[in-house]
Design a protein around this motif. Structure first.
Motif, PDB file in Angstrom:
ATOM      1  N   ASN A  72       0.807  -1.215   0.000  1.00  0.00           N
ATOM      2  CA  ASN A  72       0.000   0.000   0.000  1.00  0.00           C
ATOM      3  C   ASN A  72       0.844   1.271   0.000  1.00  0.00           C
ATOM      4  N   TYR A  73       0.260   2.296  -0.613  1.00  0.00           N
ATOM      5  CA  TYR A  73       0.852   3.633  -0.611  1.00  0.00           C
ATOM      6  C   TYR A  73      -0.163   4.582   0.003  1.00  0.00           C
ATOM      7  N   LYS A  74       0.331   5.621   0.673  1.00  0.00           N
ATOM      8  CA  LYS A  74      -0.552   6.548   1.369  1.00  0.00           C
ATOM      9  C   LYS A  74      -0.143   7.979   1.057  1.00  0.00           C
ATOM     10  N   CYS A  75      -1.143   8.862   0.905  1.00  0.00           N
ATOM     11  CA  CYS A  75      -0.894  10.287   0.710  1.00  0.00           C
ATOM     12  C   CYS A  75      -0.702  10.918   2.082  1.00  0.00           C
ATOM     13  N   PRO A  76       0.446  11.571   2.313  1.00  0.00           N
ATOM     14  CA  PRO A  76       0.674  12.172   3.627  1.00  0.00           C
ATOM     15  C   PRO A  76      -0.197  13.403   3.878  1.00  0.00           C
ATOM     16  N   THR A  77      -0.764  13.974   2.827  1.00  0.00           N
ATOM     17  CA  THR A  77      -1.577  15.176   2.986  1.00  0.00           C
ATOM     18  C   THR A  77      -3.026  14.852   3.333  1.00  0.00           C
ATOM     19  N   CYS A  78      -3.679  14.020   2.505  1.00  0.00           N
ATOM     20  CA  CYS A  78      -5.108  13.737   2.737  1.00  0.00           C
ATOM     21  C   CYS A  78      -5.346  12.433   3.491  1.00  0.00           C
ATOM     22  N   GLY A  79      -4.344  11.566   3.535  1.00  0.00           N
ATOM     23  CA  GLY A  79      -4.486  10.305   4.257  1.00  0.00           C
ATOM     24  C   GLY A  79      -5.095   9.178   3.458  1.00  0.00           C
ATOM     25  N   SER A  80      -5.398   9.399   2.175  1.00  0.00           N
ATOM     26  CA  SER A  80      -5.954   8.320   1.357  1.00  0.00           C
ATOM     27  C   SER A  80      -4.915   7.220   1.185  1.00  0.00           C
ATOM     28  N   THR A  81      -5.369   5.966   1.265  1.00  0.00           N
ATOM     29  CA  THR A  81      -4.490   4.809   1.128  1.00  0.00           C
ATOM     30  C   THR A  81      -4.899   4.012  -0.099  1.00  0.00           C
ATOM     31  N   TYR A  82      -3.898   3.566  -0.864  1.00  0.00           N
ATOM     32  CA  TYR A  82      -4.128   2.872  -2.130  1.00  0.00           C
ATOM     33  C   TYR A  82      -3.355   1.562  -2.161  1.00  0.00           C
ATOM     34  N   SER A  83      -3.922   0.567  -2.825  1.00  0.00           N
ATOM     35  CA  SER A  83      -3.248  -0.713  -3.013  1.00  0.00           C
ATOM     36  C   SER A  83      -2.563  -0.722  -4.370  1.00  0.00           C
ATOM     37  N   VAL A  84      -1.275  -1.067  -4.397  1.00  0.00           N
ATOM     38  CA  VAL A  84      -0.567  -1.165  -5.673  1.00  0.00           C
ATOM     39  C   VAL A  84      -0.413  -2.615  -6.117  1.00  0.00           C
ATOM     40  N   MET A  85      -0.941  -3.550  -5.337  1.00  0.00           N
ATOM     41  CA  MET A  85      -0.825  -4.954  -5.714  1.00  0.00           C
ATOM     42  C   MET A  85      -1.997  -5.423  -6.587  1.00  0.00           C
ATOM     43  N   THR A  86      -2.880  -4.510  -6.936  1.00  0.00           N
ATOM     44  CA  THR A  86      -3.956  -4.815  -7.872  1.00  0.00           C
ATOM     45  C   THR A  86      -3.737  -3.983  -9.123  1.00  0.00           C
ATOM     46  N   GLN A  87      -4.233  -4.419 -10.232  1.00  0.00           N
ATOM     47  CA  GLN A  87      -3.991  -3.703 -11.477  1.00  0.00           C
ATOM     48  C   GLN A  87      -4.719  -2.365 -11.554  1.00  0.00           C
ATOM     49  N   TYR A  88      -5.540  -2.053 -10.563  1.00  0.00           N
ATOM     50  CA  TYR A  88      -6.313  -0.807 -10.597  1.00  0.00           C
ATOM     51  C   TYR A  88      -5.810   0.259  -9.640  1.00  0.00           C
ATOM     52  N   GLY A  89      -4.857  -0.049  -8.775  1.00  0.00           N
ATOM     53  CA  GLY A  89      -4.392   0.936  -7.793  1.00  0.00           C
ATOM     54  C   GLY A  89      -5.516   1.374  -6.884  1.00  0.00           C
ATOM     55  N   SER A  90      -6.288   0.429  -6.431  1.00  0.00           N
ATOM     56  CA  SER A  90      -7.546   0.659  -5.729  1.00  0.00           C
ATOM     57  C   SER A  90      -7.417   1.533  -4.483  1.00  0.00           C
ATOM     58  N   LEU A  91      -8.404   2.403  -4.300  1.00  0.00           N
ATOM     59  CA  LEU A  91      -8.521   3.197  -3.090  1.00  0.00           C
ATOM     60  C   LEU A  91      -8.985   2.282  -1.966  1.00  0.00           C
ATOM     61  N   LEU A  92      -8.256   2.274  -0.851  1.00  0.00           N
ATOM     62  CA  LEU A  92      -8.642   1.454   0.298  1.00  0.00           C
ATOM     63  C   LEU A  92      -9.409   2.253   1.335  1.00  0.00           C
ATOM     64  N   GLU A  93      -8.936   3.511   1.570  1.00  0.00           N
ATOM     65  CA  GLU A  93      -9.636   4.382   2.513  1.00  0.00           C
ATOM     66  C   GLU A  93      -9.166   5.810   2.308  1.00  0.00           C
ATOM     67  N   GLY A  94      -9.962   6.739   2.790  1.00  0.00           N
ATOM     68  CA  GLY A  94      -9.602   8.152   2.696  1.00  0.00           C
ATOM     69  C   GLY A  94     -10.637   8.953   1.922  1.00  0.00           C
ATOM     70  N   PRO A  95     -10.417  10.253   1.798  1.00  0.00           N
ATOM     71  CA  PRO A  95     -11.395  11.117   1.148  1.00  0.00           C
ATOM     72  C   PRO A  95     -11.404  11.044  -0.381  1.00  0.00           C
ATOM     73  N   SER A  96     -10.373  10.470  -0.984  1.00  0.00           N
ATOM     74  CA  SER A  96     -10.323  10.396  -2.446  1.00  0.00           C
ATOM     75  C   SER A  96     -11.483   9.571  -2.983  1.00  0.00           C
ATOM     76  N   LYS A  97     -11.918   9.909  -4.190  1.00  0.00           N
ATOM     77  CA  LYS A  97     -12.963   9.141  -4.869  1.00  0.00           C
ATOM     78  C   LYS A  97     -12.364   8.264  -5.963  1.00  0.00           C
ATOM     79  N   PHE A  98     -11.057   8.415  -6.197  1.00  0.00           N
ATOM     80  CA  PHE A  98     -10.434   7.774  -7.344  1.00  0.00           C
ATOM     81  C   PHE A  98      -9.276   6.877  -6.933  1.00  0.00           C
TER      82      PHE A  98
END
Length: 147
Positions: free
Chosen positions: A103-129
């Protein structure tokens, strides 16, 4: 009477259809055209051999993506690549950073993303994308990333 009902209904359906097709261009990361090749991806000590890893420049020193990409090697010849720019913050100062192995996380907004899926899925946080994906493939000992 039926004619009078059909026209307002048609206008309502037309408006609903057209308004549903409009994209909010403020919510997506702008497209940057590039075609990058990383030589000796599997063996070059310049690449940290970790999974995932961050690559900012190709073999010719040109930038990849906006501010680099996170590359996750799934298995034999299968890799996923994502832009490091947070799709919520959309700025060069808000780059997602490695949080753990998957996982990768944005230090500013706190959104967390998975890079182990082909979509870079949002796991949590305010992002919609999800993270912006790029085409990536391993050809022999070379990594090719493009959009």
């Amino acid at each position: 009477m039926i004619q009078q009902i059909k026209l307002p209904l048609f206008i309502l359906l037309l408006f609903t259809t057209l308004s549903g097709c409009v994209k909010d261009s403020e919510d997506i990361i702008p497209n940057v055209r590039f075609h990058a090749e990383v030589l000796n991806f599997e063996t070059d000590p310049n690449y940290n051999q970790q999974n995932p890893q961050i690559i900012r420049r190709d073999r010719n020193g040109f930038s990849i993506g906006h501010y680099g990409v996170a590359v996750y090697k799934v298995g034999a010849g299968i890799v996923y690549a994502f832009d490091l720019m947070c799709p919520y913050e959309k700025s060069g100062t808000s780059l997602v950073q490695k949080q753990d192995d998957d996982n990768y996380k944005c230090p500013t907004c706190g959104s967390t993303y998975s890079v182990m899926t082909q979509y870079g899925s949002l796991l949590e946080g305010p992002s919609k994308f999800a993270l912006k994906p790029y085409r990536a493939e391993i050809d022999g000992n070379h990594l090719i990333i493009a959009n």
